[in-house]
Write an enzyme that holds these catalytic residues in place. Sequence first.
Site, short mmCIF file in Angstrom:
data_model
loop_
_atom_site.label_atom_id
_atom_site.label_comp_id
_atom_site.label_asym_id
_atom_site.label_seq_id
_atom_site.Cartn_x
_atom_site.Cartn_y
_atom_site.Cartn_z
N CYS B 85 0.81 -1.22 0.00
CA CYS B 85 0.00 0.00 0.00
C CYS B 85 0.85 1.27 0.00
O CYS B 85 0.32 2.37 -0.13
CB CYS B 85 -0.97 -0.01 1.17
N SER B 211 -11.40 1.72 5.01
CA SER B 211 -11.20 2.67 3.92
C SER B 211 -11.98 2.22 2.68
O SER B 211 -12.36 1.07 2.55
CB SER B 211 -9.72 2.80 3.58
N HIS B 340 -9.10 4.32 -1.43
CA HIS B 340 -7.76 3.74 -1.36
C HIS B 340 -7.45 2.88 -2.58
O HIS B 340 -7.42 1.65 -2.49
CB HIS B 340 -7.61 2.94 -0.06
#
Lengths: 481, 402
Positions: B85, B211, B340
């Site tokens: 990420c 998210s 995200h």
Amino acid sequence: MAGLLAYGAYVPYHRLARQDIAAALGTSAGRGTRSVAGYDEDTTSMAVEAARPALRGDSGLRGSIRHLLLATAAPAYLDKTNAAAVHAALALDRHVLALDVAAAVRSGIGALIAGARSDVPTLAVLADIRTGRPGSTDESACGDAAAAFVFGAPSATRPVIAEVVAHDALSEELLERWRLPGAVASRVWEERFAEDIYVGLAREALDGALSEAGWEAADIDHFAVAGLHGRACAAVRRGSGVRLAALTPDFADAIGNTGTAHIGVQLADVLDRARPGEKIALVVLGDGAGVLLLRATDALPAHRATRPVAEQIASHSAPMAYASFLSWRGMLDREPPRRPDPEPPYAPPAHRRTAWKYAFTGSRCEKCGARHLPVSRVCASCRAVDAMVDEPMEQVHGTVVTFTVDRLAFTPSPPMLVVVVDYDGGGRFRCQLTDATEADASVGARVEMTFRRTVTAGGVHNYFWKARPLREARATGPARD
Amino acid sequence: MASHGIRDRVAIVGMGCTPFGEHWDRSADDLLIDSVSAAVADAGIGLEDVDAFWLGTQASGVSGMALSRPLHLDYKPVTRIENMCATGSEALRGACYAVACGAYDVAMAVGVEKLKDSGMSGLVSTAVPGAGDDSRGEITAPANFSLLAPAYAAKYGLGPDALKDVMARIAWKNHVNGARNPRAQFRKEVSLAQIRDAPTVAGMLGVFDCSGVSDGSAAAIVVRAEDAHRYTDKPIYIKALSLVAGPVDGLVDTGYDFTTFPEVVASARDAYRQAGITDPAAELALAEVHDCFTPTELILMEDLGFSARGQAWKDVSAGAFDLDGALPVNPDGGLKAFGHPIGASGLRMMFEAWLQLRGEAPPERTVGTVAAGRKLALTHNLGGGPGECVSFVSVVGSEPSA
């Protein structure tokens, strides 16, 4: 003289109440409960769970075994030897002939007799998962279990706990119970057809064995009869001239008839209780009759199993939902989460890590003593390279450090319980918690490890270890009403 | 830590960021074309003026051709990188170092992710053939991060209800901010009650503690600091870049207690040293942090040094990190509300620092700290989970240091 050296039994944690089957299907209610192998268990994993206590803490016994027989009518694989997975999980010596004795319920007594007659130390494990179509007698009357027995010559620390006195076996071609490969249920001929045949076969085999032993039927102190032909078993129990007090419990109300494993569960229960010198007779009906006579020795009381059958029968889950039972047995195809299909284990990495994956053998750093789960070549603590020794962890208990309930992950029995475990004496591992409800997942909970079939994906079974709550012996299980 | 840092040696002179969300009608290629085009236009240059590219994507394309094909780039160096990420931040780091060392004059960092084509709930990991002998392939991301909650609650004596309130407060704040961001995936405020009562996903985490799963892309153009004013009057200078990969021992070592990310502590310490920051909470105008799940943001406040150990829950409850708080955190809505798209998120964070430090954020979400004289912003990006992650921290500023 060779004989029985050790034993263990395994009754899965889950129970299905027969009245819940009746309520769902609108049939007449039966009594009691049956045992149910978890969604993450099969005959291979239950065989491991039965054999682990038999071998616990005795590396001499473990290392002496040269022959492993896995008897089951519900093999996890065909073409592939399921006993090889049991062999790996138990970390037995490489020079062991591990064989499946598969397909029929008769395989159970077959493995016991073969073990008793073997001239090399032999581990005979009996395991079965029984079911049938929804609403069938097999579904409600049967159950799931496993039992393990080690036969061989005694050592200084491992005496014979029961002598093998005599045996006899008759084989009979008979269309009484059968199942085509892949079929979900057995078929049986009209029950009355085989009853008299089985009673005659049992009498002949029992007479033969008693005569060899020089015993009378009335001498028998523990008389166990097993087989899936209920009427014939009942007739043999009643009509063999054995004292009423010698008839062993058949556990029909609590766990049901566990098929291939049942004679093993009954023998384990007898060994949990028998006094030195008592005479034990086992009879199994199925495609003939098999008889094995044993006599308990003075050494038995000091070498009984750590988890008696009666205790395992008493310690169980609250009755599960019938829909869950159907789902676990593949008879109710429930909507999965919107997640990728679970990954199967890949053969080369699994083979590279057999000792870890199957036997839960971690490693310990020779320089600093840090335990590693899984095995690691570089020490996470002192960074020494290739300074590791094997660290068997399957018997080590632990404490939950933190946990979660994963409602998104794929599992055949949602939600997935995940715990981070710190082991007594060092080492940490994150794994699933099984045989548990959400209430069992808490910081500080005590757990032990158990061998499971975690998932079947892409036509491949994945075997690995999970944690389960460490349950103290209880007199009775949770009340239902 | 042996990093030297490249403080004030390079600057960002143009950025682009697509809206994040469920772009059923746009592919990863489309998103890349949009963000890249916006960034070069912002810098007042043509695509041919960019000398080298760093493309970050976790799984929406492989090789440099994932960028060169849609844009038909002419024989330019394109590096495709992945660091879970933190991928987008890693792309920026590569571009910055390439310019700082003199290899190129103009470099682009671009990140993209197309998550919504898979049809799955949540993130889907890229599987490496394994032995099926650990929990990594089984546990989902929310479950993994939810391991923080019971541990934090137990360590600091919070009841589950109190902790749930704190988590809800974080989600509420990020939704308030996202509601003021036209590029955000979720643009509506959500009440505390709605957050608290949402269906649970894993452990204590409800739907609103997670998210947004979305598609998006963001890009930045990096040049040498001395060249920056050729492109813009308001360049944003790189003060610090720190990335660490942890030893992955939190699930092995009994010393780890699930109330901190040691990787974040290490990368923050390194970044603050590079940037010359001694009191981040007082010096930073804003922080964009990796709020993948609400307990993550809570713990990051302590790991980044914004709150004392065991105190973040109090600071969160007091509104210290609100838009009008002492240190606004995730003024653009964060991963929570902005969404995200993995490879794009690190650059999306930088995009908010770019807007805020240049005074270009919409008035309704402009932080007051910049007008009050603060000139530094932090971005924090992590990949992995508790006990085993990669962590990135950057510090950027609107002026070269004296």
